[in-house]
Motif scaffolding. Sequence first.
Motif, PDB file in Angstrom:
ATOM      1  N   ALA A  47     -20.473 -26.823  28.462  1.00  0.00           N
ATOM      2  CA  ALA A  47     -21.269 -25.606  28.622  1.00  0.00           C
ATOM      3  C   ALA A  47     -20.700 -24.735  29.738  1.00  0.00           C
ATOM      4  CB  ALA A  47     -22.719 -25.955  28.904  1.00  0.00           C
ATOM      5  N   LYS A  48     -20.279 -25.343  30.830  1.00  0.00           N
ATOM      6  CA  LYS A  48     -19.724 -24.580  31.957  1.00  0.00           C
ATOM      7  C   LYS A  48     -18.463 -23.823  31.567  1.00  0.00           C
ATOM      8  CE  LYS A  48     -22.483 -25.498  35.413  1.00  0.00           C
ATOM      9  NZ  LYS A  48     -23.321 -24.493  35.999  1.00  0.00           N
ATOM     10  N   VAL A  49     -17.676 -24.376  30.632  1.00  0.00           N
ATOM     11  CA  VAL A  49     -16.452 -23.685  30.204  1.00  0.00           C
ATOM     12  C   VAL A  49     -16.656 -22.889  28.922  1.00  0.00           C
ATOM     13  CG1 VAL A  49     -14.918 -25.297  31.368  1.00  0.00           C
ATOM     14  CG2 VAL A  49     -15.521 -25.707  28.989  1.00  0.00           C
ATOM     15  N   GLY A  50     -17.918 -22.826  28.446  1.00  0.00           N
ATOM     16  CA  GLY A  50     -18.242 -21.975  27.305  1.00  0.00           C
ATOM     17  C   GLY A  50     -17.942 -22.567  25.947  1.00  0.00           C
ATOM     18  N   VAL A  51     -17.794 -23.887  25.855  1.00  0.00           N
ATOM     19  CA  VAL A  51     -17.472 -24.519  24.583  1.00  0.00           C
ATOM     20  C   VAL A  51     -18.702 -25.072  23.885  1.00  0.00           C
ATOM     21  CG1 VAL A  51     -16.125 -26.362  23.476  1.00  0.00           C
ATOM     22  CG2 VAL A  51     -15.171 -25.098  25.417  1.00  0.00           C
ATOM     23  N   GLU A  52     -19.731 -25.447  24.635  1.00  0.00           N
ATOM     24  CA  GLU A  52     -20.951 -26.015  24.062  1.00  0.00           C
ATOM     25  C   GLU A  52     -21.639 -24.971  23.188  1.00  0.00           C
ATOM     26  OE1 GLU A  52     -22.203 -28.745  23.611  1.00  0.00           O
ATOM     27  OE2 GLU A  52     -24.305 -28.932  24.100  1.00  0.00           O
ATOM     28  N   GLY A  53     -22.254 -25.407  22.114  1.00  0.00           N
ATOM     29  CA  GLY A  53     -22.974 -24.508  21.226  1.00  0.00           C
ATOM     30  C   GLY A  53     -24.323 -25.078  20.866  1.00  0.00           C
ATOM     31  N   GLU A  54     -25.053 -24.354  20.063  1.00  0.00           N
ATOM     32  CA  GLU A  54     -26.395 -24.765  19.648  1.00  0.00           C
ATOM     33  C   GLU A  54     -26.311 -25.919  18.655  1.00  0.00           C
ATOM     34  OE1 GLU A  54     -30.381 -22.591  17.863  1.00  0.00           O
ATOM     35  OE2 GLU A  54     -28.588 -21.431  18.223  1.00  0.00           O
ATOM     36  N   ASP A  55     -27.241 -26.883  18.773  1.00  0.00           N
ATOM     37  CA  ASP A  55     -27.345 -27.943  17.778  1.00  0.00           C
ATOM     38  C   ASP A  55     -28.809 -28.197  17.444  1.00  0.00           C
ATOM     39  OD1 ASP A  55     -28.350 -29.752  19.745  1.00  0.00           O
ATOM     40  OD2 ASP A  55     -26.351 -30.475  20.197  1.00  0.00           O
ATOM     41  N   GLU A  56     -29.059 -29.172  16.561  1.00  0.00           N
ATOM     42  CA  GLU A  56     -30.407 -29.361  16.018  1.00  0.00           C
ATOM     43  C   GLU A  56     -31.443 -29.823  17.029  1.00  0.00           C
ATOM     44  OE1 GLU A  56     -27.961 -32.924  15.635  1.00  0.00           O
ATOM     45  OE2 GLU A  56     -27.665 -30.997  14.709  1.00  0.00           O
ATOM     46  N   GLU A  57     -31.043 -30.421  18.150  1.00  0.00           N
ATOM     47  CA  GLU A  57     -32.037 -30.874  19.130  1.00  0.00           C
ATOM     48  C   GLU A  57     -32.432 -29.780  20.128  1.00  0.00           C
ATOM     49  OE1 GLU A  57     -29.289 -32.866  22.637  1.00  0.00           O
ATOM     50  OE2 GLU A  57     -30.499 -34.158  21.392  1.00  0.00           O
ATOM     51  N   ASP A  58     -31.697 -28.689  20.155  1.00  0.00           N
ATOM     52  CA  ASP A  58     -31.975 -27.607  21.092  1.00  0.00           C
ATOM     53  C   ASP A  58     -33.267 -26.872  20.737  1.00  0.00           C
ATOM     54  OD1 ASP A  58     -29.539 -28.320  22.103  1.00  0.00           O
ATOM     55  OD2 ASP A  58     -28.495 -26.503  21.491  1.00  0.00           O
ATOM     56  N   TYR A  59     -33.882 -26.294  21.757  1.00  0.00           N
ATOM     57  CA  TYR A  59     -35.040 -25.429  21.524  1.00  0.00           C
ATOM     58  C   TYR A  59     -34.706 -24.040  22.051  1.00  0.00           C
ATOM     59  CZ  TYR A  59     -36.142 -26.504  26.416  1.00  0.00           C
ATOM     60  OH  TYR A  59     -36.083 -26.661  27.768  1.00  0.00           O
ATOM     61  N   VAL A  60     -35.468 -23.054  21.621  1.00  0.00           N
ATOM     62  CA  VAL A  60     -35.173 -21.652  21.931  1.00  0.00           C
ATOM     63  C   VAL A  60     -36.057 -21.145  23.065  1.00  0.00           C
ATOM     64  CG1 VAL A  60     -35.193 -19.297  21.024  1.00  0.00           C
ATOM     65  CG2 VAL A  60     -34.395 -21.184  19.596  1.00  0.00           C
ATOM     66  N   VAL A  61     -35.427 -20.444  23.990  1.00  0.00           N
ATOM     67  CA  VAL A  61     -36.122 -19.731  25.060  1.00  0.00           C
ATOM     68  C   VAL A  61     -35.767 -18.257  24.883  1.00  0.00           C
ATOM     69  CG1 VAL A  61     -36.190 -19.335  27.548  1.00  0.00           C
ATOM     70  CG2 VAL A  61     -36.108 -21.665  26.666  1.00  0.00           C
ATOM     71  N   THR A  62     -36.786 -17.391  24.884  1.00  0.00           N
ATOM     72  CA  THR A  62     -36.552 -15.958  24.745  1.00  0.00           C
ATOM     73  C   THR A  62     -36.786 -15.255  26.077  1.00  0.00           C
ATOM     74  OG1 THR A  62     -38.827 -15.598  24.035  1.00  0.00           O
ATOM     75  CG2 THR A  62     -37.177 -15.956  22.299  1.00  0.00           C
ATOM     76  N   GLU A  63     -36.285 -14.042  26.191  1.00  0.00           N
ATOM     77  CA  GLU A  63     -36.375 -13.295  27.448  1.00  0.00           C
ATOM     78  C   GLU A  63     -37.811 -13.083  27.915  1.00  0.00           C
ATOM     79  OE1 GLU A  63     -33.968  -9.843  26.620  1.00  0.00           O
ATOM     80  OE2 GLU A  63     -32.163 -10.865  27.324  1.00  0.00           O
ATOM     81  N   ASP A  64     -38.759 -12.954  26.996  1.00  0.00           N
ATOM     82  CA  ASP A  64     -40.144 -12.741  27.406  1.00  0.00           C
ATOM     83  C   ASP A  64     -40.790 -14.000  28.003  1.00  0.00           C
ATOM     84  OD1 ASP A  64     -40.152 -13.928  24.865  1.00  0.00           O
ATOM     85  OD2 ASP A  64     -42.081 -13.052  24.341  1.00  0.00           O
ATOM     86  N   MET A  65     -40.102 -15.127  27.939  1.00  0.00           N
ATOM     87  CA  MET A  65     -40.589 -16.384  28.523  1.00  0.00           C
ATOM     88  C   MET A  65     -40.081 -16.595  29.951  1.00  0.00           C
ATOM     89  SD  MET A  65     -39.835 -18.728  25.164  1.00  0.00           S
ATOM     90  CE  MET A  65     -40.532 -20.255  25.762  1.00  0.00           C
ATOM     91  N   LEU A  66     -39.212 -15.707  30.432  1.00  0.00           N
ATOM     92  CA  LEU A  66     -38.533 -15.907  31.713  1.00  0.00           C
ATOM     93  C   LEU A  66     -39.278 -15.304  32.891  1.00  0.00           C
ATOM     94  CD1 LEU A  66     -34.922 -14.975  30.586  1.00  0.00           C
ATOM     95  CD2 LEU A  66     -36.005 -17.230  30.554  1.00  0.00           C
ATOM     96  N   GLU A  67     -39.290 -16.045  33.985  1.00  0.00           N
ATOM     97  CA  GLU A  67     -39.771 -15.530  35.263  1.00  0.00           C
ATOM     98  C   GLU A  67     -38.586 -14.944  36.037  1.00  0.00           C
ATOM     99  OE1 GLU A  67     -42.281 -14.360  38.145  1.00  0.00           O
ATOM    100  OE2 GLU A  67     -42.970 -15.393  36.360  1.00  0.00           O
ATOM    101  N   THR A  68     -37.536 -15.762  36.214  1.00  0.00           N
ATOM    102  CA  THR A  68     -36.339 -15.302  36.920  1.00  0.00           C
ATOM    103  C   THR A  68     -35.090 -15.915  36.306  1.00  0.00           C
ATOM    104  OG1 THR A  68     -36.407 -17.112  38.534  1.00  0.00           O
ATOM    105  CG2 THR A  68     -37.523 -15.063  39.151  1.00  0.00           C
ATOM    106  N   VAL A  69     -33.988 -15.204  36.478  1.00  0.00           N
ATOM    107  CA  VAL A  69     -32.670 -15.705  36.116  1.00  0.00           C
ATOM    108  C   VAL A  69     -31.809 -15.544  37.353  1.00  0.00           C
ATOM    109  CG1 VAL A  69     -30.630 -15.369  34.677  1.00  0.00           C
ATOM    110  CG2 VAL A  69     -32.908 -15.093  33.691  1.00  0.00           C
ATOM    111  N   GLY A  70     -31.347 -16.662  37.859  1.00  0.00           N
ATOM    112  CA  GLY A  70     -30.491 -16.680  39.044  1.00  0.00           C
ATOM    113  C   GLY A  70     -29.563 -17.861  38.931  1.00  0.00           C
ATOM    114  N   GLU A  71     -29.493 -18.668  39.992  1.00  0.00           N
ATOM    115  CA  GLU A  71     -28.694 -19.885  39.935  1.00  0.00           C
ATOM    116  C   GLU A  71     -29.243 -20.819  38.858  1.00  0.00           C
ATOM    117  OE1 GLU A  71     -27.604 -23.352  43.036  1.00  0.00           O
ATOM    118  OE2 GLU A  71     -27.468 -21.314  43.779  1.00  0.00           O
ATOM    119  N   ASP A  72     -30.556 -20.831  38.700  1.00  0.00           N
ATOM    120  CA  ASP A  72     -31.253 -21.536  37.619  1.00  0.00           C
ATOM    121  C   ASP A  72     -32.077 -20.515  36.852  1.00  0.00           C
ATOM    122  OD1 ASP A  72     -30.457 -24.180  38.386  1.00  0.00           O
ATOM    123  OD2 ASP A  72     -31.982 -24.143  39.969  1.00  0.00           O
ATOM    124  N   ILE A  73     -32.572 -20.921  35.685  1.00  0.00           N
ATOM    125  CA  ILE A  73     -33.449 -20.079  34.888  1.00  0.00           C
ATOM    126  C   ILE A  73     -34.855 -20.668  34.993  1.00  0.00           C
ATOM    127  CG2 ILE A  73     -33.997 -19.285  32.562  1.00  0.00           C
ATOM    128  CD1 ILE A  73     -30.954 -19.366  32.031  1.00  0.00           C
TER     129      ILE A  73
END
Length: 79
Positions: A47-73
């Motif tokens: 993920a850090k080098v941009g190779v990881e992608g979405e798979d079946e165990e992942d869940y979706v987070v949308t922008e309206d669910m976010l409080e802050t985006v910084g070092e962590d989300i």
Amino acid sequence: MTATLSDDEVGKTVIDAEGKELGIVAQVDGGRAAVDPNPSVAEHVLAKVGVEGEDEEDYVVTEDMLETVGEDIVLRGEL
């Protein structure tokens, strides 16, 4: 103002409002992030080098669910 997601967020840790780690961002596409809830060490590195992608165990987070985006989300508390 709503926080926004970009490809720069891939590999960041997603945290709920109480500080619990929920996973890492595996992919960002059109204002939504695929979050891997159980990333392995290899998936963290990919993920850090941009190779990881979405798979079946992942869940979706949308922008309206976010409080802050910084070092962590950080998600809002009232989801």
